[in-house]
Design an enzyme around this catalytic site. Sequence first.
Site, PDB file in Angstrom:
ATOM      1  N   HIS A  21       0.841  -1.206   0.000  1.00  0.00           N
ATOM      2  CA  HIS A  21       0.000   0.000   0.000  1.00  0.00           C
ATOM      3  C   HIS A  21       0.877   1.258   0.000  1.00  0.00           C
ATOM      4  CE1 HIS A  21      -3.180  -2.657   2.134  1.00  0.00           C
ATOM      5  NE2 HIS A  21      -3.681  -2.350   0.951  1.00  0.00           N
ATOM      6  N   LYS A  45     -17.785  -8.141   5.010  1.00  0.00           N
ATOM      7  CA  LYS A  45     -16.895  -8.950   5.852  1.00  0.00           C
ATOM      8  C   LYS A  45     -16.441  -8.123   7.058  1.00  0.00           C
ATOM      9  CE  LYS A  45     -13.259  -7.639   2.696  1.00  0.00           C
ATOM     10  NZ  LYS A  45     -12.308  -7.946   1.703  1.00  0.00           N
ATOM     11  N   ARG A  95      -1.536  -5.897  -8.883  1.00  0.00           N
ATOM     12  CA  ARG A  95      -0.349  -6.723  -8.643  1.00  0.00           C
ATOM     13  C   ARG A  95      -0.154  -7.743  -9.749  1.00  0.00           C
ATOM     14  NH1 ARG A  95      -2.849  -8.146  -2.980  1.00  0.00           N
ATOM     15  NH2 ARG A  95      -4.548  -8.216  -4.477  1.00  0.00           N
ATOM     16  N   SER A 133      -3.137  -7.961   2.231  1.00  0.00           N
ATOM     17  CA  SER A 133      -3.490  -7.861   3.653  1.00  0.00           C
ATOM     18  C   SER A 133      -3.937  -9.222   4.173  1.00  0.00           C
ATOM     19  CB  SER A 133      -4.611  -6.839   3.837  1.00  0.00           C
ATOM     20  OG  SER A 133      -4.178  -5.559   3.459  1.00  0.00           O
TER      21      SER A 133
HETATM   22  O1  PNS Z   1      -8.807  -2.890  -0.460  1.00  0.00           O
HETATM   23  P1  PNS Z   1     -10.006  -3.358  -1.242  1.00  0.00           P
HETATM   24  O2  PNS Z   1     -10.870  -4.228  -0.356  1.00  0.00           O
HETATM   25  O3  PNS Z   1      -9.608  -4.042  -2.509  1.00  0.00           O
HETATM   26  O4  PNS Z   1     -10.855  -2.050  -1.638  1.00  0.00           O
HETATM   27  C1  PNS Z   1     -12.108  -2.153  -2.262  1.00  0.00           C
HETATM   28  C2  PNS Z   1     -12.787  -0.772  -2.370  1.00  0.00           C
HETATM   29  C3  PNS Z   1     -12.848  -0.100  -1.017  1.00  0.00           C
HETATM   30  C4  PNS Z   1     -11.980   0.103  -3.300  1.00  0.00           C
HETATM   31  C5  PNS Z   1     -14.214  -0.975  -2.980  1.00  0.00           C
HETATM   32  O5  PNS Z   1     -14.849  -1.989  -2.279  1.00  0.00           O
HETATM   33  C6  PNS Z   1     -15.049   0.283  -2.941  1.00  0.00           C
HETATM   34  O6  PNS Z   1     -14.754   1.269  -3.565  1.00  0.00           O
HETATM   35  N1  PNS Z   1     -16.134   0.250  -2.162  1.00  0.00           N
HETATM   36  C7  PNS Z   1     -17.029   1.373  -1.987  1.00  0.00           C
HETATM   37  C8  PNS Z   1     -18.408   1.063  -2.540  1.00  0.00           C
HETATM   38  C9  PNS Z   1     -18.533   1.503  -3.984  1.00  0.00           C
HETATM   39  O7  PNS Z   1     -18.269   2.627  -4.338  1.00  0.00           O
HETATM   40  N2  PNS Z   1     -18.972   0.560  -4.851  1.00  0.00           N
HETATM   41  C10 PNS Z   1     -19.196   0.834  -6.268  1.00  0.00           C
HETATM   42  C11 PNS Z   1     -17.910   0.839  -7.058  1.00  0.00           C
HETATM   43  S1  PNS Z   1     -17.608  -0.708  -7.721  1.00  0.00           S
END
Ligand code: PNS
Length: 165
Positions: A21, A45, A95, A133
Site C-alpha cells: 500500500h 466482511k 499486482r 493484507s
Molecule cells: O482494499 P479493497 O478491499 O480491494 O478495496 C475495495 C474498495 C474499497 C476500493 C471498494 O470496495 C469500494 O470502492 N467500495 C465502496 C463502494 C462503492 O463505491 N462501490 C461501487 C464501485 S464498484
Amino acid sequence: MQRNELVGIYPGTFDPVTNGHVDIIQRGLQMCDRLVLAILVNIDKTPLFSPEERLEMLTVATAHLQPRVQSICFSGLLVNAARQYQAKVILRGIRAISDYEYELQMALMNRTLAPEIETLFMVPAGRYSFLSSRLVKEVFSHGGAVKDLVPPVTFEMLQKKYTKS
Ligand code: PNS
C-alpha cells in the site's frame, strides 16, 4: 484545494496496511499533488481492525508523506467520497493479471457513476507483487515472519491484536 492541484483518492480496506500500500501511495504522489487515503468502513466482511485502528495505522505509516496525504474513513459510494474531497483520480494498485478483472469492473462502474473521475492503475514494486493484507494476517496468525512486509506500526498493531485475543 489550491487551483490546478491534482487530488487523487486511494481507497481500500487497509486491513492491515502493508508495504505494498505504502509503495503505491508513494508512486501515486509522483502523479498527484495530494492523495486522500480512504478507508472503507461499511463492508460485509468483518475486518480484523476497527476503522479507528486502520485510520491510526495508515496515518502513522504515511507520516513521512505529510502534508501531501490525508487519511480518512468513508462509507457508501467511493465516487461520493471522491467528489467530497475534490479528487479527480481514483488510484488502484494492480499486482497481477488476476486483479485486473475486478479492478476493471470497479473502474467502469465508477466511470458510469462519475464520468469526470478517472481511475489510475499503478503497479507496485515487484517484491510486493504477491503481497496482500489477507496473506499478512494469515501468515502472522500462524507465527510466520511478516516484519519486512508491513510498516512498523502495522507490525506493532498485529502483535497487540493477536496477544489480546
Ligand atoms: O482494499 P479493497 O478491499 O480491494 O478495496 C475495495 C474498495 C474499497 C476500493 C471498494 O470496495 C469500494 O470502492 N467500495 C465502496 C463502494 C462503492 O463505491 N462501490 C461501487 C464501485 S464498484
